[in-house]
Design an enzyme around this catalytic site. Sequence first.
Site, short mmCIF file in Angstrom:
data_model
loop_
_atom_site.label_atom_id
_atom_site.label_comp_id
_atom_site.label_asym_id
_atom_site.label_seq_id
_atom_site.Cartn_x
_atom_site.Cartn_y
_atom_site.Cartn_z
N HIS A 127 11.34 -2.71 10.49
CA HIS A 127 10.14 -1.88 10.43
C HIS A 127 10.48 -0.50 11.00
CE1 HIS A 127 5.52 -1.63 11.18
NE2 HIS A 127 6.02 -0.46 10.92
N ASP B 175 5.26 -3.02 3.35
CA ASP B 175 4.97 -1.59 3.39
C ASP B 175 6.09 -0.84 2.68
OD1 ASP B 175 2.68 -2.12 4.73
OD2 ASP B 175 3.39 -1.44 6.70
N ASP C 73 7.69 1.83 3.40
CA ASP C 73 8.70 2.55 4.16
C ASP C 73 9.69 1.67 4.94
OD1 ASP C 73 6.55 1.73 5.70
OD2 ASP C 73 6.63 3.44 7.06
N PRO D 296 0.86 -1.19 0.00
CA PRO D 296 0.00 0.00 0.00
C PRO D 296 0.89 1.23 0.00
CG PRO D 296 -0.06 -1.10 2.16
CD PRO D 296 0.99 -1.78 1.34
N THR D 297 0.50 2.26 -0.74
CA THR D 297 1.34 3.47 -0.75
C THR D 297 0.47 4.70 -0.90
OG1 THR D 297 3.32 4.47 -1.71
CG2 THR D 297 1.77 3.46 -3.25
N ARG E 107 -4.23 3.20 7.51
CA ARG E 107 -2.87 2.72 7.25
C ARG E 107 -2.78 1.51 6.31
NH1 ARG E 107 0.66 5.50 9.75
NH2 ARG E 107 0.34 6.43 11.79
N GLU F 230 -2.90 -7.68 12.34
CA GLU F 230 -2.10 -8.83 11.93
C GLU F 230 -2.67 -10.12 12.51
OE1 GLU F 230 -0.88 -6.05 13.24
OE2 GLU F 230 0.97 -5.42 12.23
N1 UDP Z 1 -0.37 3.87 3.97
C1 UDP Z 1 -1.24 4.32 2.98
N2 UDP Z 1 -2.11 5.34 3.30
C2 UDP Z 1 -2.13 5.94 4.52
C3 UDP Z 1 -1.24 5.48 5.52
C4 UDP Z 1 -0.39 4.44 5.21
O1 UDP Z 1 -1.21 3.82 1.87
O2 UDP Z 1 -2.93 6.86 4.74
C5 UDP Z 1 0.57 2.80 3.64
C6 UDP Z 1 2.04 3.23 3.77
O3 UDP Z 1 2.51 3.74 2.55
C7 UDP Z 1 2.72 1.94 4.16
C8 UDP Z 1 1.64 1.19 4.95
O4 UDP Z 1 0.39 1.76 4.56
O5 UDP Z 1 3.06 1.18 3.01
C9 UDP Z 1 1.82 1.32 6.46
O6 UDP Z 1 1.83 2.69 6.81
P1 UDP Z 1 2.75 3.28 7.97
O7 UDP Z 1 4.14 2.84 7.75
O8 UDP Z 1 2.45 4.73 8.10
O9 UDP Z 1 2.13 2.52 9.22
P2 UDP Z 1 2.92 1.93 10.44
O10 UDP Z 1 3.66 0.76 9.87
O11 UDP Z 1 3.85 3.01 10.89
O12 UDP Z 1 1.83 1.58 11.38
#
Ligand code: UDP
Length: 252
Positions: free
Chosen positions: A229, A100, A102, A10-11, A75, A201
Amino acid sequence: ARKQLIVVTPTYNRALQAFYLNRLGQVLRLVPPPLLWIVVEMNVASTETADILRGMGIMYRHLVCTKNLTNIKDRGVHQRNRALEHIEYHKLDGIVYFADDDNVYSLQLFETMREISRFGTWPVAMLAQSKNKATLEGPVCNGSQVIGWHTNEKSKRLRRFHVDMSGFAFNSTILWDPKRWKKPSLALIRQLDTVKEGFQETTFIEQLVEDESQMEATPLGCSRIMNWHLHLEARELGYPNGWLLPKNLDAL
Ligand code: UDP
């Protein structure tokens, strides 16, 4: 033949998106094929993402999820569900992994994933800007068996399985081949957006396997960290649209 890997990402558009997608894409490019990268955005397929994917030189699908967001802390949940529907509908055959955009992934992770037959899991290192040490979370293993779980996050101790979204991968046929595996509740998977944060999860995994006996410690003994992560968001950072510079820097 080498097992296909189906990597779901997701991005969304933000200052570091191009940096993240380039970094992830370049690792995926080094993984021996077959590998399919399913990248999912909300509402529209952005030209920024499309440009990066087109230039990456790997097999990909750029999907869009058009669901009204009820939960602002979504997210990527709907986007992952969109990819799962796609995999189910087209009966794509391979090992599914939620990557993800990031996070940081070693090449070895993808090689190791190809060994999974049903559901594989491994420990993940979490790195946060606010903390000065890495926390480790994931399965406790004895050889190829998962015998327990480890987490440092007290708030999450009520979970059945302590696995990060980036700490497991599974055979896509679970989603569409009821003859081979007991059919999971896809309806429940679709409602994952209603699940409390931190429980996504475990709720998802509870649909895929009954218990630890159906899991594979990956690699044997879970003795190695293969991905990280990160929590290093810089949401408010300004940047030139699409990282394109219509004028010379001198003119800015
Ligand atoms: N993401 C997205 N839309 C959003 C928030 C997050 O597509 O509004 C995607 C983000 O690009 C990443 C994944 O969802 O690939 C997880 O997001 P993030 O890293 O912010 O969440 P965390 O892992 O910190 O809970």
